[in-house]
Design a protein around this motif. Structure first.
Motif, PDB file in Angstrom:
ATOM      1  N   UNK A 163      -4.440  -3.649  -3.253  1.00 12.89           N
ATOM      2  CA  UNK A 163      -5.300  -3.063  -4.279  1.00 12.89           C
ATOM      3  C   UNK A 163      -6.755  -3.060  -3.822  1.00 12.89           C
ATOM      4  N   UNK A 164      -7.191  -4.135  -3.165  1.00 11.87           N
ATOM      5  CA  UNK A 164      -8.564  -4.181  -2.641  1.00 11.87           C
ATOM      6  C   UNK A 164      -8.782  -3.068  -1.615  1.00 11.87           C
ATOM      7  N   UNK A 183     -15.895  10.758   0.069  1.00  9.69           N
ATOM      8  CA  UNK A 183     -17.012   9.862   0.379  1.00  9.69           C
ATOM      9  C   UNK A 183     -16.605   8.842   1.447  1.00  9.69           C
ATOM     10  N   UNK A 184     -15.386   8.396   1.391  1.00  6.86           N
ATOM     11  CA  UNK A 184     -14.918   7.416   2.369  1.00  6.86           C
ATOM     12  C   UNK A 184     -14.644   8.078   3.709  1.00  6.86           C
ATOM     13  N   UNK A 192     -11.088   2.533  -0.693  1.00  5.05           N
ATOM     14  CA  UNK A 192     -10.917   3.948  -0.376  1.00  5.05           C
ATOM     15  C   UNK A 192     -11.220   4.853  -1.564  1.00  5.05           C
ATOM     16  N   UNK A 193     -11.544   4.241  -2.708  1.00  3.43           N
ATOM     17  CA  UNK A 193     -11.866   5.040  -3.885  1.00  3.43           C
ATOM     18  C   UNK A 193     -10.648   5.536  -4.633  1.00  3.43           C
ATOM     19  N   UNK A 253       0.823  -1.204   0.000  1.00  2.00           N
ATOM     20  CA  UNK A 253       0.000   0.000   0.000  1.00  2.00           C
ATOM     21  C   UNK A 253       0.857   1.253   0.000  1.00  2.00           C
ATOM     22  N   UNK A 254       1.916   1.240   0.804  1.00  2.00           N
ATOM     23  CA  UNK A 254       2.811   2.398   0.852  1.00  2.00           C
ATOM     24  C   UNK A 254       3.468   2.627  -0.511  1.00  2.00           C
ATOM     25  N   UNK A 255       3.857   1.542  -1.155  1.00  2.00           N
ATOM     26  CA  UNK A 255       4.464   1.656  -2.476  1.00  2.00           C
ATOM     27  C   UNK A 255       3.496   2.233  -3.505  1.00  2.00           C
TER      28      UNK A 255
END
Length: 230
Positions: free
Chosen positions: A47-48, A76-77, A53-54, A8-10
Motif C-alpha cells: 500500500x505504501x 506526475x510519478x 505512485x499516486x 501489489x499484483x493483487x
C-alpha cells in the motif's frame, strides 16, 4: 515473486478489473490480507508503494482509498523518472514525442478556433521579437502547451509536458549557436501555425514532425550537458 510483489499484483488486479474503483474505500486490512494471501506487513508495504505512485492513499482514522486515478495524477510519478534520463535516453523518447505532438497538431488544426490561432500567433510573434534565450524558451513551452490544449486531450498534454520539461534542461537556445537554433525553431513554429490556421490536419502533423525532428538533430549535434532549472 516476493510477498510484497504478490500483494501489489493483487491490488493492481483488483483496480484493473474495476473491483476497486476510483475514490473507493478498500476492504479492511484483515479481509484484504485473506483475499491476497499475504501478511499485514506485506500488505502495508504494498500500500505504501502504491501510495507513492499516486494510486492509493491512506487517510488517518478513515482507511485506505483508491485515488482518483486521473491520468494527470499518475503521470506526475512518471515525470520523476523522465526527469532523470540522460541525453541518450531522452533522444530515444523523441520518436514517441514526434508521434504525440504530430497527433496534437493535427487535432488542433481540426478543432482550430480563432482564439487558438490568435494565441499561437501572439506567441510566435513574441518568439520573433526576443533575443533572450530564457524568454524564448518560455514562449516555446507555452506554444507547445497551447497546441496540446487546442487538441482537447489533457492526457496527451500531460505526457508532452513531461517530455518537454526534461528536454528544457539541455538549454539548446543558449550559447553561441543558440541564435541559429532559435531561428530554425521559429521557422518551424510558423509553419505549424499556418497549417493550423488553414485547418489542415495533415500539414499540421507533418510540420510538427519536422519541427521536432530538427530539435532532435540539434541535441544530437550539440550534446549539451543538462542544467537543472532554478
Amino acid at each position: 515473486m516476493g510477498a510484497v510483489e504478490t500483494a501489489m499484483q493483487g491490488l493492481r488486479n483488483k483496480i484493473a478489473s474495476g473491483e476497486l474503483g476510483p475514490g473507493q474505500k478498500c476492504p479492511p486490512e484483515a479481509e484484504l490480507c485473506a483475499q491476497l494471501g499475504v501478511s499485514r506487513s506485506s500488505l502495508r508495504e504494498a500500500v505504501r508503494a502504491m501510495s507513492a505512485l499516486g494510486i492509493m492513499e491512506s487517510r488517518h482514522g478513515s482507511g485506505t482509498y483508491i485515488s482518483s486515478l486521473e491520468p494527470t495524477v499518475i503521470l506526475q510519478n512518471f515525470a520523476l523518472l523522465v526527469d532523470l534520463l540522460p541525453l541518450d535516453g531522452l533522444l530515444e523518447l523523441f520518436e514517441i514525442r514526434r508521434l504525440m505532438e504530430s497527433h496534437a497538431a493535427a487535432a488542433a488544426a481540426a478543432n482550430a478556433t480563432p482564439a487558438a490561432v490568435a494565441a499561437l500567433t501572439e506567441l510566435l510573434e513574441s518568439m520573433e521579437g526576443t533575443d533572450n534565450p530564457s524568454e524564448y524558451s518560455e514562449y516555446d513551452s507555452r506554444f507547445h502547451e497551447e497546441i496540446c490544449r487546442a487538441s482537447g486531450n489533457s492526457t496527451l498534454a500531460g505526457l508532452v509536458g513531461i517530455f518537454r520539461s526534461r528536454g528544457g534542461h539541455f538549454h539548446i537556445f543558449d550559447g553561441d549557436i543558440g541564435a541559429a537554433v532559435r531561428e530554425g525553431s521559429t521557422d518551424g513554429h510558423r509553419a505549424i501555425v499556418e497549417a493550423i490556421a488553414q485547418r489542415n490536419p495533415t500539414l499540421a502533423a507533418t510540420s510538427m514532425a519536422a519541427h521536432i525532428a530538427q530539435t532532435e538533430q540539434w541535441l544530437k549535434k550539440l550534446r549539451p550537458a543538462p542544467r537543472l532549472q532554478d
